[in-house]
Write a protein that holds these residues in place. Structure first.
Motif, mmCIF file in Angstrom:
data_model
loop_
_atom_site.group_PDB
_atom_site.id
_atom_site.type_symbol
_atom_site.label_atom_id
_atom_site.label_comp_id
_atom_site.label_asym_id
_atom_site.label_seq_id
_atom_site.Cartn_x
_atom_site.Cartn_y
_atom_site.Cartn_z
ATOM 1 N N ASP A 375 0.823 -1.209 0.000
ATOM 2 C CA ASP A 375 0.000 0.000 0.000
ATOM 3 C C ASP A 375 0.856 1.258 0.000
ATOM 4 O O ASP A 375 0.542 2.239 -0.686
ATOM 5 C CB ASP A 375 -0.933 0.002 1.214
ATOM 6 N N SER A 376 1.947 1.257 0.749
ATOM 7 C CA SER A 376 2.808 2.450 0.820
ATOM 8 C C SER A 376 3.483 2.746 -0.517
ATOM 9 O O SER A 376 3.815 3.895 -0.809
ATOM 10 C CB SER A 376 3.868 2.265 1.903
ATOM 11 N N ILE A 377 3.678 1.705 -1.330
ATOM 12 C CA ILE A 377 4.352 1.886 -2.620
ATOM 13 C C ILE A 377 3.357 2.153 -3.741
ATOM 14 O O ILE A 377 3.490 3.119 -4.500
ATOM 15 C CB ILE A 377 5.194 0.633 -2.955
ATOM 16 N N PHE A 378 2.336 1.326 -3.846
ATOM 17 C CA PHE A 378 1.442 1.376 -5.002
ATOM 18 C C PHE A 378 0.295 2.363 -4.835
ATOM 19 O O PHE A 378 -0.483 2.570 -5.766
ATOM 20 C CB PHE A 378 0.925 -0.022 -5.325
ATOM 21 N N SER A 379 0.200 3.010 -3.665
ATOM 22 C CA SER A 379 -0.786 4.084 -3.528
ATOM 23 C C SER A 379 -0.390 5.292 -4.374
ATOM 24 O O SER A 379 -1.239 6.136 -4.680
ATOM 25 C CB SER A 379 -0.930 4.492 -2.062
ATOM 26 N N GLN A 380 0.871 5.378 -4.761
ATOM 27 C CA GLN A 380 1.309 6.420 -5.705
ATOM 28 C C GLN A 380 1.035 5.926 -7.125
ATOM 29 O O GLN A 380 1.928 5.539 -7.871
ATOM 30 C CB GLN A 380 2.791 6.720 -5.492
ATOM 31 N N ARG A 381 -0.224 5.955 -7.478
ATOM 32 C CA ARG A 381 -0.691 5.273 -8.695
ATOM 33 C C ARG A 381 -0.088 5.840 -9.972
ATOM 34 O O ARG A 381 0.072 5.125 -10.964
ATOM 35 C CB ARG A 381 -2.217 5.336 -8.781
ATOM 36 N N ALA A 382 0.247 7.114 -9.974
ATOM 37 C CA ALA A 382 0.764 7.720 -11.201
ATOM 38 C C ALA A 382 2.066 7.069 -11.660
ATOM 39 O O ALA A 382 2.409 7.125 -12.845
ATOM 40 C CB ALA A 382 0.981 9.214 -10.993
ATOM 41 N N ILE A 383 2.779 6.450 -10.733
ATOM 42 C CA ILE A 383 4.010 5.746 -11.100
ATOM 43 C C ILE A 383 3.700 4.437 -11.803
ATOM 44 O O ILE A 383 4.450 3.992 -12.675
ATOM 45 C CB ILE A 383 4.862 5.484 -9.836
ATOM 46 N N TRP A 384 2.557 3.844 -11.470
ATOM 47 C CA TRP A 384 2.288 2.470 -11.875
ATOM 48 C C TRP A 384 1.167 2.320 -12.901
ATOM 49 O O TRP A 384 1.125 1.318 -13.624
ATOM 50 C CB TRP A 384 1.942 1.640 -10.640
ATOM 51 N N THR A 385 0.257 3.272 -12.982
ATOM 52 C CA THR A 385 -0.867 3.142 -13.918
ATOM 53 C C THR A 385 -1.161 4.464 -14.607
ATOM 54 O O THR A 385 -0.813 5.543 -14.108
ATOM 55 C CB THR A 385 -2.155 2.675 -13.198
ATOM 56 N N SER A 389 -7.547 4.430 -17.985
ATOM 57 C CA SER A 389 -7.260 3.168 -18.666
ATOM 58 C C SER A 389 -7.987 2.057 -17.912
ATOM 59 O O SER A 389 -8.626 2.290 -16.887
ATOM 60 C CB SER A 389 -5.754 2.891 -18.675
ATOM 61 N N SER A 390 -7.872 0.841 -18.418
ATOM 62 C CA SER A 390 -8.540 -0.260 -17.730
ATOM 63 C C SER A 390 -7.957 -0.496 -16.342
ATOM 64 O O SER A 390 -8.587 -1.148 -15.499
ATOM 65 C CB SER A 390 -8.448 -1.543 -18.558
ATOM 66 N N ALA A 391 -6.768 0.038 -16.071
ATOM 67 C CA ALA A 391 -6.179 -0.085 -14.735
ATOM 68 C C ALA A 391 -7.026 0.609 -13.678
ATOM 69 O O ALA A 391 -6.943 0.284 -12.494
ATOM 70 C CB ALA A 391 -4.759 0.483 -14.725
ATOM 71 N N ASP A 392 -7.853 1.575 -14.096
ATOM 72 C CA ASP A 392 -8.721 2.270 -13.134
ATOM 73 C C ASP A 392 -9.736 1.325 -12.496
ATOM 74 O O ASP A 392 -10.308 1.639 -11.453
ATOM 75 C CB ASP A 392 -9.466 3.417 -13.824
ATOM 76 N N PHE A 393 -9.961 0.177 -13.126
ATOM 77 C CA PHE A 393 -10.893 -0.799 -12.572
ATOM 78 C C PHE A 393 -10.411 -1.332 -11.226
ATOM 79 O O PHE A 393 -11.198 -1.780 -10.406
ATOM 80 C CB PHE A 393 -11.057 -1.956 -13.571
ATOM 81 N N TYR A 394 -9.084 -1.244 -10.995
ATOM 82 C CA TYR A 394 -8.492 -1.755 -9.763
ATOM 83 C C TYR A 394 -8.395 -0.611 -8.766
ATOM 84 O O TYR A 394 -7.561 0.287 -8.891
ATOM 85 C CB TYR A 394 -7.124 -2.388 -10.069
ATOM 86 N N GLY A 395 -9.273 -0.662 -7.776
ATOM 87 C CA GLY A 395 -9.555 0.525 -6.978
ATOM 88 C C GLY A 395 -8.604 0.843 -5.866
ATOM 89 O O GLY A 395 -8.663 1.930 -5.299
ATOM 90 N N ASN A 396 -7.714 -0.068 -5.483
ATOM 91 C CA ASN A 396 -6.794 0.244 -4.397
ATOM 92 C C ASN A 396 -5.392 -0.247 -4.736
ATOM 93 O O ASN A 396 -5.184 -0.978 -5.716
ATOM 94 C CB ASN A 396 -7.278 -0.355 -3.079
ATOM 95 N N ALA A 397 -4.444 0.146 -3.910
ATOM 96 C CA ALA A 397 -3.033 -0.131 -4.190
ATOM 97 C C ALA A 397 -2.739 -1.626 -4.234
ATOM 98 O O ALA A 397 -1.990 -2.103 -5.097
ATOM 99 C CB ALA A 397 -2.167 0.553 -3.132
ATOM 100 N N VAL A 398 -3.315 -2.382 -3.311
ATOM 101 C CA VAL A 398 -3.051 -3.821 -3.260
ATOM 102 C C VAL A 398 -3.565 -4.509 -4.521
ATOM 103 O O VAL A 398 -2.899 -5.392 -5.077
ATOM 104 C CB VAL A 398 -3.681 -4.436 -1.993
ATOM 105 N N SER A 399 -4.737 -4.104 -5.000
ATOM 106 C CA SER A 399 -5.277 -4.743 -6.206
ATOM 107 C C SER A 399 -4.432 -4.406 -7.433
ATOM 108 O O SER A 399 -4.305 -5.233 -8.343
ATOM 109 C CB SER A 399 -6.736 -4.331 -6.420
ATOM 110 N N VAL A 400 -3.839 -3.207 -7.476
ATOM 111 C CA VAL A 400 -2.935 -2.858 -8.583
ATOM 112 C C VAL A 400 -1.697 -3.750 -8.545
ATOM 113 O O VAL A 400 -1.283 -4.326 -9.560
ATOM 114 C CB VAL A 400 -2.540 -1.374 -8.516
ATOM 115 N N PHE A 401 -1.101 -3.878 -7.361
ATOM 116 C CA PHE A 401 0.083 -4.747 -7.246
ATOM 117 C C PHE A 401 -0.262 -6.186 -7.624
ATOM 118 O O PHE A 401 0.510 -6.854 -8.326
ATOM 119 C CB PHE A 401 0.640 -4.707 -5.829
ATOM 120 N N ASN A 402 -1.392 -6.688 -7.152
ATOM 121 C CA ASN A 402 -1.757 -8.068 -7.457
ATOM 122 C C ASN A 402 -1.904 -8.294 -8.952
ATOM 123 O O ASN A 402 -1.587 -9.381 -9.462
ATOM 124 C CB ASN A 402 -3.048 -8.443 -6.742
ATOM 125 N N GLU A 403 -2.386 -7.272 -9.658
ATOM 126 C CA GLU A 403 -2.505 -7.423 -11.110
ATOM 127 C C GLU A 403 -1.120 -7.471 -11.750
ATOM 128 O O GLU A 403 -0.877 -8.265 -12.672
ATOM 129 C CB GLU A 403 -3.348 -6.282 -11.679
#
Length: 477
Positions: A375-385, A389-403
């Motif tokens: 969460d501390s890393i992937f909450s900075q979404r602009a770095i990762w998504t 885009s379809s990445a917006d479907f993943y609503g929190n930091a953990v779900s982005v990392f899991n993808e």
């Protein structure tokens, strides 16, 4: 001698809260000398201890099973409380008691079930992989594809002979009222698609009605929840069930399904050939050793495009768990329609569809151990998504990392089991898709880092690389 108070007929407060969820309150006030209960569940010889809190709402409970009950022991008395046996719905029971501290209420909950597998089911399907196009599921796919939302959407697979057969057969019934209920704004159409399509999986055709030439849908297990915030009978599909039944009967859907059964069987056989599920299953359990499942089911439709999902289910028999993973994916025609792909390339690309659904059931639990760091890393979404885009479907930091992690784990699997040329082709396609089409903009670097860690430590399971991989992720900030 211990006195047994048997609770059989209930009570004076019956309030459906969640679908057919039941709330019961016992009018009797029981004496408990110290606010502490010993609790024994059905089929469990061990007693557990529970002390009632007068400050918060914590409460004991267990999952609802047919014939489930709990026995409370307090002072010189005992009380047996039965589940109402109305699967899959929850049953909350409020017990009033008094102690030297005064009166209070203890809540006991039998939790609702997402599935229940009988002993016969477990014996039949343990250690098996199935590939199928369930009849009700295909009915839902046909209705959605022909609906206003389905026709506007790019997602249903509206290409090929089968789609044309669907259009031609059902054209006379396009004014049926069910279609008026499936016309959603573009902003919610994706969620409603899953809500309708996936939840149909929880329904079965009544054999007695079918023998009379009628379609009647039963909500009778073994699956009760598939997608969304509700049990399937309260979902979009569940609410529209009367209209779905009416459409199926008026259009004689079962005739269409029978006429295409040989095609469905051929597609299932082709899916089995292109999806080496047992190899994926064994590889994942080797690399994520804390997660074990006993059955897999690949559910698909020739009308599904790129929208896939997965759900996991389990039933406990005493201390033994039977777990089943179900994947909802596209059919093999998406890849067989290509004239330029080799057989191995088709297998690799199609395997990616299923693998990246399967491995959520392994990756997500492994990630939970590192959730705060993620969460501390992937909450900075602009770095990762990329936004919008379809990445917006993943609503929190953990779900982005899991993808990120599920797709990278697939690439490691591909490098492990395919020849170098096929692996390079499939991995390259996966990286292009994640970055260029889905908006996970650092996937190439993330993927190559995980591949590097794995190449250097092939004797270790993939789950052991989380600390090093997350350190790399932290440096990208």
């Amino acid at each position: 001698m211990r006195k047994l108070l048997l609770l059989t007929a209930l009570l004076f407060a019956l309030t459906p809260v969640f679908s057919q969820h039941i709330e019961d309150t016992l009018s009797t006030v029981y004496w408990c000398p110290n606010d502490t209960f010993k609790i024994r569940f059905k089929d469990e010889p061990k007693l557990s201890i529970f002390t009632a809190s007068r400050k918060d709402k914590i409460s004991p409970g267990t999952d609802a099973y047919p014939g489930e009950y709990v026995v409370f022991y307090f002072g010189n008395d005992s009380l047996k409380v039965n589940y109402h046996n109305n699967l899959p719905y929850a049953h909350n029971i409020y017990l009033n008691f008094a102690s030297p501290k005064g009166k209070t209420t203890l809540r006991f909950h039998f939790n609702y079930r997402t599935a229940h597998f009988s002993n016969e089911y477990i014996i039949k399907h343990k250690d098996r992989v199935r590939y199928d196009i369930p009849e009700v599921y295909e009915l839902a796919n046909i209705i959605w594809t022909l609906s206003p939302s389905g026709q506007r959407s790019e997602d249903p697979y509206k290409t090929g002979d089968y789609y044309q057969r669907v259009v031609n057969y059902f054209k006379p019934w396009m004014n049926h009222p069910v279609f008026k209920q499936l016309n959603f704004p573009d902003s919610v159409v994706a969620m409603e698609y899953y809500n309708f399509r996936e939840n149909s999986f929880a329904f079965n055709i009544d054999g007695k009605a079918a023998a009379k030439g009628k379609v009647k849908l039963l909500y009778n297990g073994p699956y009760y929840y598939v997608f969304g915030d509700e049990l399937a009978d309260s979902s979009l599909f569940g609410r529209l069930k009367p209209l779905v039944e009416d459409f199926a009967n008026k259009s004689n859907f079962r005739k269409f399904y029978r006429e295409n059964k040989s095609f469905y069987d051929q597609q299932a056989a082709r899916a089995e050939k292109l999806l080496p599920m047992r190899a994926m299953w064994q590889w994942l359990e080797k690399n994520f050793p804390n997660n074990k499942y006993q059955s897999y089911r690949v559910v698909f439709s020739p009308l599904i495009g790129g929208s896939h999902s997965t759900q996991r289910y389990s039933t406990w028999q005493g201390d033994v768990r039977f777990g089943e993973n179900v994947m909802f994916v596209c059919g093999p025609e998406r890849y067989d329609s290509s004239r330029v792909l080799s057989e191995k390339q088709k297998e690799g690309l199609y395997s990616g569809v299923v693998f990246t659904e399967i491995d959520h059931n392994y990756v997500n639990p492994a990630t939970n151990k590192y959730a705060k760091k993620v969460d501390s890393i992937f909450s900075q979404r602009a770095i990762w998504t990329i936004r919008s885009s379809s990445a917006d479907f993943y609503g929190n930091a953990v779900s982005v990392f899991n993808e990120y992690m599920t797709h990278a784990a697939f690439c490691v699997y591909v490098e492990d089991v395919y020849d170098a040329a096929t692996a390079a082709f499939v991995i390259g396609k996966r990286e292009d898709m994640m970055v260029d089409r889905r908006g996970f903009i650092r996937f190439r670097e993330f993927n190559q880092e995980l591949l590097k860690l794995y190449r250097e430590n092939k004797d270790k399971p993939l789950a052991s690389f989380y600390p090093q991989l997350l350190e790399w992720c932290a440096r990208q900030q």
